[in-house]
Design an enzyme around this catalytic site. Structure first.
Site, short mmCIF file in Angstrom:
data_model
loop_
_atom_site.label_atom_id
_atom_site.label_comp_id
_atom_site.label_asym_id
_atom_site.label_seq_id
_atom_site.Cartn_x
_atom_site.Cartn_y
_atom_site.Cartn_z
CD GLU A 96 -2.89 -1.24 2.29
OE1 GLU A 96 -3.12 -0.18 2.89
OE2 GLU A 96 -3.53 -2.28 2.46
N GLY A 170 6.94 -2.21 6.03
CA GLY A 170 8.31 -2.72 6.00
C GLY A 170 9.32 -1.84 6.70
CD GLU A 171 13.56 -0.65 9.67
OE1 GLU A 171 12.71 -0.22 10.47
OE2 GLU A 171 14.45 0.09 9.18
CB SER A 202 10.36 6.02 9.29
OG SER A 202 9.95 5.55 10.55
CB SER A 224 9.94 3.73 15.15
OG SER A 224 9.43 4.15 13.91
CG LEU A 225 12.64 6.43 21.45
CD1 LEU A 225 13.93 5.67 21.21
CD2 LEU A 225 12.94 7.83 22.00
CG HIS A 226 7.30 3.52 19.01
ND1 HIS A 226 6.70 4.63 18.46
CD2 HIS A 226 7.67 2.74 17.96
CE1 HIS A 226 6.70 4.52 17.14
NE2 HIS A 226 7.28 3.40 16.81
CG ASN A 302 -3.61 5.13 13.64
OD1 ASN A 302 -4.49 5.94 13.93
ND2 ASN A 302 -2.47 5.49 13.09
CB CYS A 345 0.94 5.13 11.38
SG CYS A 345 1.68 6.59 10.83
N1 SAH Z 1 9.49 0.17 9.77
C1 SAH Z 1 9.65 1.56 9.88
C2 SAH Z 1 8.75 2.36 8.98
C3 SAH Z 1 7.33 1.91 8.82
S1 SAH Z 1 6.23 2.10 10.17
C4 SAH Z 1 9.52 2.00 11.32
O1 SAH Z 1 9.09 1.21 12.14
O2 SAH Z 1 9.90 3.12 11.60
C5 SAH Z 1 5.90 3.86 10.22
C6 SAH Z 1 5.54 4.38 11.62
O3 SAH Z 1 4.23 3.93 12.02
C7 SAH Z 1 6.50 3.87 12.69
O4 SAH Z 1 6.84 4.91 13.58
C8 SAH Z 1 5.64 2.85 13.39
O5 SAH Z 1 6.10 2.57 14.67
C9 SAH Z 1 4.29 3.48 13.37
N2 SAH Z 1 3.19 2.56 13.66
C10 SAH Z 1 3.15 1.24 13.41
N3 SAH Z 1 1.97 0.74 13.81
C11 SAH Z 1 1.23 1.75 14.31
C12 SAH Z 1 -0.08 1.86 14.85
N4 SAH Z 1 -0.89 0.81 14.93
N5 SAH Z 1 -0.50 3.07 15.26
C13 SAH Z 1 0.30 4.15 15.14
N6 SAH Z 1 1.55 4.12 14.64
C14 SAH Z 1 2.01 2.93 14.22
FE1 SF4 Z 2 8.20 -3.33 10.93
FE2 SF4 Z 2 8.02 -2.44 13.42
FE3 SF4 Z 2 8.08 -0.68 11.37
FE4 SF4 Z 2 5.92 -2.27 11.78
S1 SF4 Z 2 6.68 -0.64 13.13
S2 SF4 Z 2 6.91 -1.85 9.83
S3 SF4 Z 2 6.89 -4.18 12.53
S4 SF4 Z 2 9.70 -2.11 12.02
#
Ligand code: SAH
Ligand code: SF4
Length: 375
Positions: A96, A170-171, A202, A224-226, A302, A345
């Site tokens: 997508e 994807g990563e 990212s 993507s720290l979280h 989300n 996202c």
């Molecule tokens: N793999 C990479 C890029 C794709 S994900 C990464 O992880 O950075 C893009 C962003 O969406 C990332 O910050 C990811 O953590 C965030 N993300 C993934 N699932 C999510 C969700 N359900 N709700 C909100 N953000 C989400």
């Molecule tokens: Fe992959 Fe994690 Fe990024 Fe999702 S948030 S695309 S599982 S690296």
């Protein structure tokens, strides 16, 4: 588009590889620029339409090469201009791509893999597991398809895509070479001509690849720290067990220092109710980031079926933001409008089922408290 075996797909050749291709044919390197322009700036796939290429050359190209782009099996445009494409990949899976217009900006969110192997606990792409890497043609093909879909017959192409974020499925750092080549095409003046500041990769933190990226690219970086501590991040982003926060931040700072200009690292922080959105987390985050020039992008979770997480209330999100503001950070909240939101996202799953129902309501992502792009 037939699957033409053995022919070189010129769509997937980086500017350098396109040059090599013509030099190997015994042709002048400027041919590469001509072809790049026809393919990426004009959106042509038929060599016969390329008017400044000689007939002999066109015939030669037809024999050896093709321009093949992903097949769109679903496309939706919302009232507010947000667009989504589902593209079918050889083998049957799909990916997508999302376009988010915001004022004079148009951000394309591009996928780098089918699925993802990193299995973050809150991400639906991660939940579907890893299928395969996308090729360069499949990555840049998403930009090609989106740009082409904005074209009006007989008119010169308008530049609707001003920013690209590698934030789809994807990563990107796990598909390093292909992503680097595709980003080179995005930034090349003979192709999409995007500034390096407006292409953002990212990553969830593949530390060694960040050092490699510093050697070969100068795109903007989002991480993507979280979570502000390893204990929590190990659960949310399992790759943290391999590359803990301290190493990750060191690698990010190294990357940012390698850039030729001063830019801020984007910190992505997906907020999950009562998981990582307490005040103690905000406090720890402020300490962790105190010496890193950055902007923090809070992403309220989300939801998707059986995720096990909830989106926090707006009040919790604002409180978290206000604390970080009070500590001097630049903070934006990325929000999702509409509630049937498969383009958001972490919700890109690449499956085509029940699209009609979903397309009735659509979403737009934007930062609600400033006009910066969605990173
Ligand atoms: N793999 C990479 C890029 C794709 S994900 C990464 O992880 O950075 C893009 C962003 O969406 C990332 O910050 C990811 O953590 C965030 N993300 C993934 N699932 C999510 C969700 N359900 N709700 C909100 N953000 C989400
Ligand atoms: Fe992959 Fe994690 Fe990024 Fe999702 S948030 S695309 S599982 S690296």
């Amino acid at each position: 588009m037939t699957n033409e075996q053995k022919k070189v797909n010129l769509l997937g050749l980086s500017p350098q590889k396109m040059k090599d291709f013509f030099v190997e044919m015994g042709e002048k390197p400027f041919r590469a620029q001509q072809l790049l322009k026809w393919i990426h700036q004009v959106g042509l796939e038929d060599f016969d339409d390329m008017s400044n290429v000689s007939k002999v050359m066109r015939d030669k190209l037809k024999e050896m090469a093709c321009v093949e782009y992903p097949e769109v099996i679903y496309h939706d445009i919302s009232k507010d201009g947000t667009q989504k494409w589902v593209m079918k990949m050889p083998g049957g899976s799909s990916i997508e791509t999302v376009y988010i217009p915001e004022g004079d900006r148009g951000t394309l969110c591009v996928s780098s893999q089918i699925g993802c192997s990193l299995d973050c606990s809150f991400c639906s792409t991660g939940k579907q597991g890893f299928n395969r890497d996308l090729s360069v043609a499949e990555i840049i093909g998403q930009v090609y398809v989106a740009a082409k879909s904005f074209d009006k017959p007989g008119e010169k192409r308008e530049r609707k895509i001003t920013n690209v974020v590698m934030m789809g499925m994807g990563e990107p750092l796990m598909n390093f070479d292909n992503v680097v080549d595709a980003m080179a095409l995005m930034m090349d003046d003979f192709c999409y001509g995007l500034s390096k500041r407006r292409v953002t990769l990212s990553t969830s933190g593949v530390v060694p690849r960040l050092y490699e990226l510093a050697e070969v690219s100068d795109v903007s970086l989002a991480v993507s720290l979280h979570a502000p501590n390893d204990e929590l991040r190990n659960v949310l982003v399992p790759i943290n067990k391999k590359y803990p926060i301290k190493e990750l931040m060191k690698a990010c700072n190294h990357y940012m220092a390698s850039l030729p200009d001063r830019r801020k690292l984007t910190i992505e922080y997906t907020m999950m109710n009562k998981v990582n959105d307490e005040m103690e987390h905000a406090e720890q985050l402020a300490v962790l980031l105190k010496d890193t020039p950055c902007k923090i992008n809070l992403i309220p979770f989300n939801p998707f079926p059986n995720s096990g997480y909830e989106r926090p209330s707006n009040n919790r999100v604002y409180k978290f933001r206000d604390y970080l503001h009070s500590q001097g950070f630049i903070v934006t909240i990325r929000t999702t409008r509409g509630d049937d939101i498969d383009a958001a996202c972490g919700q890109l799953v690449g499956q085509v089922e029940d699209r009609t129902r979903r397309s009735e309501r659509y979403i737009k992502l934007r930062d609600i408290n400033d006009n910066s792009p969605s990173v």
